[in-house]
Motif scaffolding. Structure first.
Motif, PDB file in Angstrom:
ATOM      1  N   ASP A   1       0.814  -1.223   0.000  1.00  0.00           N
ATOM      2  CA  ASP A   1       0.000   0.000   0.000  1.00  0.00           C
ATOM      3  C   ASP A   1       0.845   1.269   0.000  1.00  0.00           C
ATOM      4  N   ARG A   2       2.157   1.097  -0.248  1.00  0.00           N
ATOM      5  CA  ARG A   2       3.089   2.229  -0.366  1.00  0.00           C
ATOM      6  C   ARG A   2       3.000   3.172   0.833  1.00  0.00           C
ATOM      7  N   THR A   3       3.196   2.600   1.998  1.00  0.00           N
ATOM      8  CA  THR A   3       3.216   3.394   3.225  1.00  0.00           C
ATOM      9  C   THR A   3       4.503   3.097   3.993  1.00  0.00           C
ATOM     10  N   LEU A   4       5.027   4.115   4.629  1.00  0.00           N
ATOM     11  CA  LEU A   4       6.149   3.967   5.549  1.00  0.00           C
ATOM     12  C   LEU A   4       5.633   4.295   6.942  1.00  0.00           C
ATOM     13  N   ARG A   5       5.513   3.268   7.765  1.00  0.00           N
ATOM     14  CA  ARG A   5       5.016   3.454   9.122  1.00  0.00           C
ATOM     15  C   ARG A   5       6.201   3.542  10.069  1.00  0.00           C
ATOM     16  N   LEU A   6       6.083   4.416  11.043  1.00  0.00           N
ATOM     17  CA  LEU A   6       7.136   4.598  12.037  1.00  0.00           C
ATOM     18  C   LEU A   6       6.534   4.508  13.428  1.00  0.00           C
ATOM     19  N   ARG A   7       7.235   3.796  14.294  1.00  0.00           N
ATOM     20  CA  ARG A   7       6.874   3.771  15.704  1.00  0.00           C
ATOM     21  C   ARG A   7       8.161   3.886  16.505  1.00  0.00           C
ATOM     22  N   PRO A   8       8.713   5.093  16.640  1.00  0.00           N
ATOM     23  CA  PRO A   8      10.034   5.257  17.265  1.00  0.00           C
ATOM     24  C   PRO A   8      10.000   5.010  18.761  1.00  0.00           C
ATOM     25  N   MET A   9      11.161   4.665  19.298  1.00  0.00           N
ATOM     26  CA  MET A   9      11.312   4.555  20.747  1.00  0.00           C
ATOM     27  C   MET A   9      11.059   5.918  21.368  1.00  0.00           C
ATOM     28  N   PRO A  10      10.289   6.003  22.444  1.00  0.00           N
ATOM     29  CA  PRO A  10      10.023   7.308  23.069  1.00  0.00           C
ATOM     30  C   PRO A  10      11.305   8.063  23.374  1.00  0.00           C
ATOM     31  N   ALA A  11      11.296   9.350  23.078  1.00  0.00           N
ATOM     32  CA  ALA A  11      12.503  10.166  23.230  1.00  0.00           C
ATOM     33  C   ALA A  11      12.976  10.235  24.668  1.00  0.00           C
ATOM     34  N   GLU A  12      12.065  10.054  25.641  1.00  0.00           N
ATOM     35  CA  GLU A  12      12.508  10.128  27.037  1.00  0.00           C
ATOM     36  C   GLU A  12      13.411   8.966  27.417  1.00  0.00           C
ATOM     37  N   LEU A  13      13.445   7.906  26.586  1.00  0.00           N
ATOM     38  CA  LEU A  13      14.330   6.782  26.868  1.00  0.00           C
ATOM     39  C   LEU A  13      15.722   6.999  26.287  1.00  0.00           C
ATOM     40  N   LEU A  14      15.810   7.222  24.994  1.00  0.00           N
ATOM     41  CA  LEU A  14      17.121   7.334  24.342  1.00  0.00           C
ATOM     42  C   LEU A  14      17.392   8.722  23.791  1.00  0.00           C
ATOM     43  N   GLY A  15      16.427   9.623  23.862  1.00  0.00           N
ATOM     44  CA  GLY A  15      16.628  10.964  23.335  1.00  0.00           C
ATOM     45  C   GLY A  15      16.240  11.047  21.867  1.00  0.00           C
ATOM     46  N   PRO A  16      16.140  12.264  21.334  1.00  0.00           N
ATOM     47  CA  PRO A  16      15.796  12.425  19.921  1.00  0.00           C
ATOM     48  C   PRO A  16      16.938  11.965  19.029  1.00  0.00           C
ATOM     49  N   MET A  17      16.594  11.612  17.795  1.00  0.00           N
ATOM     50  CA  MET A  17      17.601  11.187  16.832  1.00  0.00           C
ATOM     51  C   MET A  17      17.136  11.560  15.441  1.00  0.00           C
ATOM     52  N   SER A  18      18.080  11.581  14.523  1.00  0.00           N
ATOM     53  CA  SER A  18      17.735  11.820  13.127  1.00  0.00           C
ATOM     54  C   SER A  18      18.745  11.109  12.245  1.00  0.00           C
ATOM     55  N   VAL A  19      18.304  10.804  11.013  1.00  0.00           N
ATOM     56  CA  VAL A  19      19.195  10.177  10.045  1.00  0.00           C
ATOM     57  C   VAL A  19      18.858  10.717   8.670  1.00  0.00           C
ATOM     58  N   MET A  20      19.885  11.115   7.953  1.00  0.00           N
ATOM     59  CA  MET A  20      19.769  11.487   6.550  1.00  0.00           C
ATOM     60  C   MET A  20      20.468  10.418   5.740  1.00  0.00           C
ATOM     61  N   GLY A  21      19.735   9.812   4.801  1.00  0.00           N
ATOM     62  CA  GLY A  21      20.352   8.777   3.980  1.00  0.00           C
ATOM     63  C   GLY A  21      19.581   7.479   3.954  1.00  0.00           C
ATOM     64  N   VAL A  22      18.420   7.417   4.610  1.00  0.00           N
ATOM     65  CA  VAL A  22      17.573   6.236   4.474  1.00  0.00           C
ATOM     66  C   VAL A  22      17.083   6.166   3.027  1.00  0.00           C
ATOM     67  N   ARG A  23      17.147   4.972   2.440  1.00  0.00           N
ATOM     68  CA  ARG A  23      16.737   4.801   1.046  1.00  0.00           C
ATOM     69  C   ARG A  23      15.444   3.986   0.986  1.00  0.00           C
ATOM     70  N   LEU A  24      14.464   4.520   0.269  1.00  0.00           N
ATOM     71  CA  LEU A  24      13.188   3.843   0.096  1.00  0.00           C
ATOM     72  C   LEU A  24      12.749   4.006  -1.348  1.00  0.00           C
ATOM     73  N   ALA A  25      12.637   2.893  -2.057  1.00  0.00           N
ATOM     74  CA  ALA A  25      12.168   2.901  -3.442  1.00  0.00           C
ATOM     75  C   ALA A  25      12.915   3.927  -4.291  1.00  0.00           C
ATOM     76  N   GLY A  26      14.237   4.000  -4.092  1.00  0.00           N
ATOM     77  CA  GLY A  26      15.075   4.887  -4.890  1.00  0.00           C
ATOM     78  C   GLY A  26      15.181   6.304  -4.390  1.00  0.00           C
ATOM     79  N   ALA A  27      14.412   6.678  -3.369  1.00  0.00           N
ATOM     80  CA  ALA A  27      14.444   8.044  -2.831  1.00  0.00           C
ATOM     81  C   ALA A  27      15.289   8.074  -1.560  1.00  0.00           C
ATOM     82  N   THR A  28      15.892   9.239  -1.292  1.00  0.00           N
ATOM     83  CA  THR A  28      16.685   9.446  -0.081  1.00  0.00           C
ATOM     84  C   THR A  28      15.861  10.230   0.924  1.00  0.00           C
ATOM     85  N   LEU A  29      15.689   9.666   2.105  1.00  0.00           N
ATOM     86  CA  LEU A  29      14.830  10.249   3.126  1.00  0.00           C
ATOM     87  C   LEU A  29      15.650  10.846   4.258  1.00  0.00           C
TER      88      LEU A  29
END
Length: 688
Positions: free
Chosen positions: A632-660
């Motif tokens: 169904d062409r969806t990207l679902r996210l359920r991140p670990m709560p930030a109060e446990l490990l803190g906020p995070m970010s990543v540039m460079g995830v690849r999905l169907a040829g696109a860079t996220l």
């Protein structure tokens, strides 16, 4: 040992850099030791080592000094820097940093046994091979009926004097003059291999690594684990010579013992790396598809549809009666994992043309899984090893890998719990892929089979534990007659992402994984510390495996058990700091207490090792909760709560040829940019 690797080559030595022909010392290529002795002498003495510096996964610099008795200063005046490069050789730089001209006699004693890696691992004594001076007198050559090695010398100024003999040879520079401030460089090239070269054997890749280089921000330990892991993975890459445009690259299992294609290990490394692109998965799938079983062969344990366990240049004796062919299929889990890798790659955007071309191989693999299970009296995917083959045929494959609560060895045939999860995941995943291709009838047959397996699993694998952290646990295995093997082990952690457990089952498993019996504080123990036969420095009887812990964390996050996942994550990341972020294959699992010693690597552990190096990316994906769905062409996210490990970010995830770019905030928000056309990111997190 200090190891530098550029698959299919590596070099191993003690920390002073001298190769003395003991233990696993040497330069290697394609499972063959090309040189086991390269001992440097200056004026008849070994230099005094003062330190080493890794220059990357494939290079290391050893520093030493040469002192003079009677000198007017205690300071060393000759500094020696020895840079070793896997797959090439080494250079030795001698520098005079004193005020007196020095005349040095420099020698390199060289020898080898041309031993197979299996013989080196067994520790069998080997006989030195006679060497001869090559025709132009600039090198030495060793040769047997099955292998050869050649070492040549280069350098600044005069070429060395070369001598040969039955125990080895020597390069000598008897009158090397070094004025104050001057330096001289000696170079060695090491080459060789099997004679003749094994046809179609994997080789060093010629193109760049088939994944993106992500920019990660967040917990410093996670950032460094990802960065160092990707460096090791670049050094562990191999390419299938059967296709060169584009190359089909895959990750070798590990260095030094398994620097080749391993079905299970290479598949898991590719699965863990999918958030950075599908090219590694594609290469791994094709390398294994070309070698998929086509006939019944008892010695190779080959069967139609079965996926390769390991590929070697030649048959090998591994000791204790274990004799394996060069192409060996004795693995019960590689085949369902192959199917799941294709399904996962499809969800991450593997192009339709590649997916459809690989689909027949996945169907043949699934046929083997279903037929093997249907032939079993209990309807499970069980292994029946041949005499002289691997006794246990999942990732816990040591002789005593399966024990009951009292510590007694349990012999095959066995149906391991995680293997049933792999089979269920493969069947349901392939059903979804077939449904997307309009093959509804084949899809429904697989769903029906999977549902039946899930019910049989629930009836047979749960054991009561009134005093445990949960009222029940999953048995590591079931023997004949559906008799479960008692004693909690880490295997049940690998079930959480497969779908074979219901929600209550996931909660019970999560409770066990977080309990101190299995959570050592440095990662997940392979066997409960409360059981007979527990040994924190055994291969599978209580040690911590990096990849096993990462897979369990991914499953816990998928099930929504973030508190339990965080406990394992924090321990694994702390362990990474103690190993300078080059995670060993496995390490000691003694319980962590305030001020307790750091964990220790298992003595024969591979390091670097494929799925250990890929575990940083697997953790990143788990903590962000990435779940793409191509249907169904969806990207679902359920991140670990930030109060446990803190906020995070990543540039460079690849999905169907696109860079996220994906990021989380302290308030619990998630931001995704760069989604491919037609894909959506639901704002509501999915249920586990």
């Amino acid at each position: 040992m200090v190891i530098c690797v550029a698959a299919p080559s590596f070099a191993a030595s003690p920390r002073d850099g001298q190769l003395r022909g003991v233990r696993a010392d040497g330069f290697y290529g394609h499972d063959r030791r090309l040189l086991h002795t390269a001992c440097l002498l200056v004026d008849g003495r070994e230099p005094e080592p003062i330190g080493l510096q890794p220059l990357g996964p494939d290079r290391v610099r050893f520093s030493s000094v040469h002192r003079y008795a009677g000198a007017r200063t205690d300071d060393p005046t000759v500094i020696i820097e020895r840079v070793r490069t896997a797959g090439e050789g080494e250079t030795v730089l001698l520098r005079n940093v004193g005020v007196t001209t020095r005349r040095l006699r420099v020698e390199l004693a060289l020898a080898t046994d041309l031993a197979d890696i299996a013989a080196v691992k067994r520790g069998d004594p080997q006989t030195a091979i006679r060497c001869t001076v090559v025709q132009d007198a600039t090198g030495l050559e060793w040769r047997t009926d099955t292998a050869r090695s050649e070492v040549r010398a280069t350098g600044d100024g005069a070429l060395p004097e070369v001598t040969d003999g039955p125990e080895g040879g020597t390069f000598a520079w008897p009158r090397m003059l070094l004025r104050p401030g001057e330096s001289r460089r000696i170079g060695l090239t090491v080459a060789g291999g099997a004679v003749p070269a094994p046809p179609g054997h994997p080789e060093a890749p010629r193109s760049a690594a088939p994944w993106t280089e992500p920019v990660v921000q967040g917990d410093r330990r996670l950032v460094e684990l990802v960065r160092h892991g990707l460096g090791d993975l670049r050094a562990l890459r191999l390419a299938d010579p059967d296709r060169t445009d584009p190359e089909d690259q895959f990750i070798a299992a590990g260095c030094p013992w398994y620097l080749t294609l391993f079905g299970r290990d290479s598949i898991w490394s590719a699965r863990m790396m999918l958030p950075l692109g599908t090219d590694l998965a594609r290469g791994t799938l094709w390398a294994l598809a070309r070698r998929q079983g086509t006939a019944h062969d008892v010695f190779r344990e080959e069967a139609p549809g079965r996926i390769l366990h390991e590929l070697r240049p030649a048959d090998a004796e591994h000791g204790h009666g274990l004799r394996l062919p060069s192409r060996y299929y004795g693995s019960v889990d590689a085949t369902p994992l192959f199917v799941s890798l294709l399904v996962d790659a499809w969800h991450w955007g593997l192009p339709d043309a590649e997916t459809d071309a690989l689909l027949p191989y996945a169907e043949r693999a699934m046929d083997w899984v279903v037929e093997t299970s249907n032939d079993d009296d209990d309807g499970f995917l069980r292994y029946y090893p041949r005499a002289g083959g691997l006794r246990h045929q999942s990732w816990k494959d040591s002789e005593d890998a399966v024990r009951d609560a009292a510590g007694r060895r349990i012999e095959p045939p066995l149906a391991l719990c995680e293997v049933q999860g792999y089979a269920y995941e493969a069947a349901t995943g392939l059903a979804g892929l077939l449904s997307s291709r309009g093959r509804v009838e084949a899809s429904e047959r697989l769903r029906t089979w999977a549902a039946s397996l899930r019910k049989r699993f629930a009836d047979a694998f749960w054991l009561p534990s009134p005093q445990g952290p949960a009222a029940r646990y999953v048995a590591i295995a079931v023997g004949r007659g559906r008799k479960p093997v008692s004693g909690p082990a880490s295997n049940m952690g690998q079930l959480l992402s497969t779908g074979i457990l219901d929600a209550d089952g996931c909660q019970d498993v999560a409770a066990w994984l977080a309990a101190s019996e299995l959570n050592s504080g440095w990662g997940l123990r392979s066997r409960s510390a409360a059981l007979g036969g527990y040994n924190p420095m055994s291969y599978h009887g209580g040690s911590v495996w990096t990849h096993d812990t990462a897979i369990a964390i991914h499953g816990l996050c998928t099930a929504g058990c973030h508190t339990e996942a965080y406990a394992l994550t924090d321990g694994l990341l702390d362990a990474a700091t103690r190993f300078e972020y080059r995670m060993p294959e496995l390490y000691g699992g003694d319980h962590r207490t305030p001020g307790s010693p750091a964990p220790l690597a298992y003595p024969a552990a591979c390091r670097p090792q494929g799925w250990s190096a890929a575990s940083g990316v697997a953790l990143l994906s788990a903590l962000l909760g990435l779940h793409p769905d191509a249907s169904d062409r969806t990207l679902r996210l359920r991140p670990m709560p930030a109060e446990l490990l803190g906020p995070m970010s990543v540039m460079g995830v690849r999905l169907a040829g696109a860079t996220l770019k994906i990021g989380t905030t302290r308030s619990g928000g998630v931001k995704v940019t760069g989604l491919p056309a037609g894909w959506e990111h639901p704002t509501d997190p999915p249920h586990g």
